[in-house]
Design a protein around this motif. Structure first.
Motif, PDB file in Angstrom:
ATOM      1  N   PHE A   1      46.399 -15.074  -0.532  1.00  0.00           N
ATOM      2  CA  PHE A   1      45.066 -15.142   0.220  1.00  0.00           C
ATOM      3  C   PHE A   1      46.085 -15.398   1.934  1.00  0.00           C
ATOM      4  N   LYS A   2      45.243 -14.865   2.720  1.00  0.00           N
ATOM      5  CA  LYS A   2      44.952 -15.029   4.378  1.00  0.00           C
ATOM      6  C   LYS A   2      43.888 -14.687   4.753  1.00  0.00           C
ATOM      7  N   PHE A   3      43.113 -16.191   4.889  1.00  0.00           N
ATOM      8  CA  PHE A   3      41.626 -15.269   5.891  1.00  0.00           C
ATOM      9  C   PHE A   3      41.111 -15.598   7.515  1.00  0.00           C
ATOM     10  N   GLU A   4      40.338 -14.771   7.284  1.00  0.00           N
ATOM     11  CA  GLU A   4      40.053 -14.179   8.258  1.00  0.00           C
ATOM     12  C   GLU A   4      38.207 -13.841   8.619  1.00  0.00           C
ATOM     13  N   THR A   5      38.309 -14.199  10.306  1.00  0.00           N
ATOM     14  CA  THR A   5      36.691 -14.424  10.310  1.00  0.00           C
ATOM     15  C   THR A   5      37.026 -12.994  11.325  1.00  0.00           C
ATOM     16  N   LEU A   6      36.028 -12.355  11.113  1.00  0.00           N
ATOM     17  CA  LEU A   6      36.330 -10.576  11.250  1.00  0.00           C
ATOM     18  C   LEU A   6      35.137 -10.519  12.757  1.00  0.00           C
ATOM     19  N   VAL A   7      34.973  -9.493  13.921  1.00  0.00           N
ATOM     20  CA  VAL A   7      34.455  -9.864  15.117  1.00  0.00           C
ATOM     21  C   VAL A   7      33.063  -9.092  14.185  1.00  0.00           C
ATOM     22  N   VAL A   8      33.322  -8.378  13.693  1.00  0.00           N
ATOM     23  CA  VAL A   8      31.879  -7.707  12.585  1.00  0.00           C
ATOM     24  C   VAL A   8      30.567  -8.438  12.377  1.00  0.00           C
ATOM     25  N   ASP A   9      31.065  -9.262  12.294  1.00  0.00           N
ATOM     26  CA  ASP A   9      30.239 -10.593  12.057  1.00  0.00           C
ATOM     27  C   ASP A   9      29.709 -11.073  13.067  1.00  0.00           C
TER      28      ASP A   9
END
Ligand code: UTP
Length: 406
Positions: free
Chosen positions: A353-361
């Motif tokens: 896994f890579k972990f990402e925060t998303l601008v949509v959130d």
């Protein structure tokens, strides 16, 4: 951090494999590894299994100002936007920190050459789009470029070698986004080499906190920037700092605006603009269930018909207020190079896994979001893949349709 402190920390998190090769390292490599260990945010591991993706509220459709309405009000919207641009109250952020793994190009996606008879990089094409606006306003806005640690140097060099495409150099500012550790499917953090922890860019959701952490907030404050237009590197028809979009959002009293297109089919891979418990929200295509994707209004149109194009306008005051809101991480299955029994391997298939925060959130922390419908053929030509849907081929066709000489 010394060895004993690192060992205690890793024991607490069940990650002592990161010290497997410590005995083989020289002094410099040891201090590099210890400093990497100190930087690990272990909290991202709690997101394995998709706990950020669960629906948290009641989902209802969100309206958007339609392309026809925009056409009717274009004069009013444009002059409001041009006024804000002339007062230097708007800046732009190019999200260029991704790894572009689907395109399979060995370098920053923006450097990909989409030209046919002459060279034309994605960066170059987007800068050409920017000049259409600066010609109208007579002003150059501040352009921030978010890179990833892995592509920062080469991106800066590319802009420099291309004389910043004719844009004033003092108005272009590069900054590097933050990273998160990667791990295998069991949650064990990977080593990239014997002396380096494996980190990857932590997603485009960190664009504002990384901008502030890099000290760029000073420019925003000093210049009195009130709105920031963020956009992805992969859409070659991206209209950046579009005066009509800026004007419509500012006049709407919404804290943000999202450029959307009408989805071509229920299964199109775009985030869907909606409301969640009455607040603006975006559901990523992989989180939307079939019922939501296929629901239709009485007139036959998709109920959830607006897909986001990764072009948003945010009011700075609201971004500051939302800065402390912790965005959830999404776990993305990816092929990740790592150390395996003393050897560095580069798998072709996802191995962890890579972990990402998303601008949509970010949108749900905003006080109102204006959906702004754009004409797909004029503004949406994403390059995600080398061939097929949303690819170099489809983008070239759309560029030609818009009169761009390739
Ligand atoms: P994508 O979600 O398409 O990700 O990014 P990607 O990493 O570029 O490509 P794949 O998924 O590996 O094929 C959408 C936009 O967000 C930026 C990208 O550069 C692109 O403009 N992005 C993505 C970042 O700036 N940082 C990130 O960590 C991820």
């Amino acid at each position: 951090m010394d060895y004993t402190a690192a060992k205690t920390l890793l024991e607490r998190h069940g990650q002592t494999q990161l010290l497997d090769y410590f005995g083989e390292l020289d002094e410099k490599q040891r201090s590099q590894l210890l400093s990497d260990i100190e930087k690990i945010d272990f909290s991202v591991l709690s997101y394995i299994g998709g706990n950020s993706n669960k629906r948290r509220g009641k989902i209802t459709p969100a309206p958007a100002v339609s392309a026809e309405e925009i056409q009717k009000n274009r004069g009013k919207y444009e002059s409001a936007g041009i006024e804000l641009l002339r007062q230097n109250k708007v800046a732009a952020v190019l999200l260029a920190g991704g790894q572009g793994s689907r395109l399979g190009f060995d370098g920053p996606k923006g450097m990909f050459d989409i030209g046919v008879t002459h060279p034309l990089s994605i960066f170059g094409q987007q800068m050409n789009n920017i000049f259409e606006v600066t010609k109208k306003t007579g002003e150059f806005f501040h352009l921030f470029i978010m890179t990833g640690a892995q592509n920062d140097e080469v991106t800066r060099k590319f802009f420099k070698d291309n004389s910043y495409f004719g844009y004033p150099e003092q108005k272009i500012h590069f900054y590097i986004q933050s990273v998160a550790p990667t791990c295998d499917f069991k949650g064990k953090i990977y080593l990239d080499t014997k002396s380096r922890v494996s980190f990857a860019p932590n997603g485009n959701g960190g664009w504002y906190s990384s901008l502030i952490d890099s000290g760029m907030g000073e420019i925003i404050n000093k210049e009195g920037v009130e709105w920031i237009n963020i956009y992805s590197v992969d859409n070659v028809l991206q209209r950046i700092c579009d005066p009509a979009f800026i004007g419509a959002t500012a006049l709407s009293n919404c804290a943000c605006g999202a450029k959307v297109v009408k989805k071509v089919a229920p299964e199109e891979k775009v985030g869907i603009l909606c409301y969640e418990d009455g607040k603006p929200s975006i559901i990523e295509y992989y989180d939307a269930d079939d019922e939501m994707k296929n629901q239709r209004d009485a007139d036959g149109q998709l109920t959830y018909r607006y897909g986001v194009t990764l072009n948003y306008l945010f009011r700075v005051a609201d971004l500051n207020a939302a800065l402390d809101a912790k965005l959830p991480y999404h776990d993305a299955q990816k092929a990740i190079a790592h150390m395996d029994k003393g050897v560095r391997v580069t798998p072709k298939e996802p191995c962890g896994f890579k972990f990402e925060t998303l601008v949509v959130d970010m949108v749900k922390f905003m006080n109102g979001c204006l959906g702004y419908e754009v004409v797909r053929e004029r503004e949406f030509a994403p390059i995600k893949n080398a061939t097929g849907n949303d690819s170099v081929e489809t983008a070239r066709e759309l560029l030609k349709l818009n009169g761009v000489k390739l």
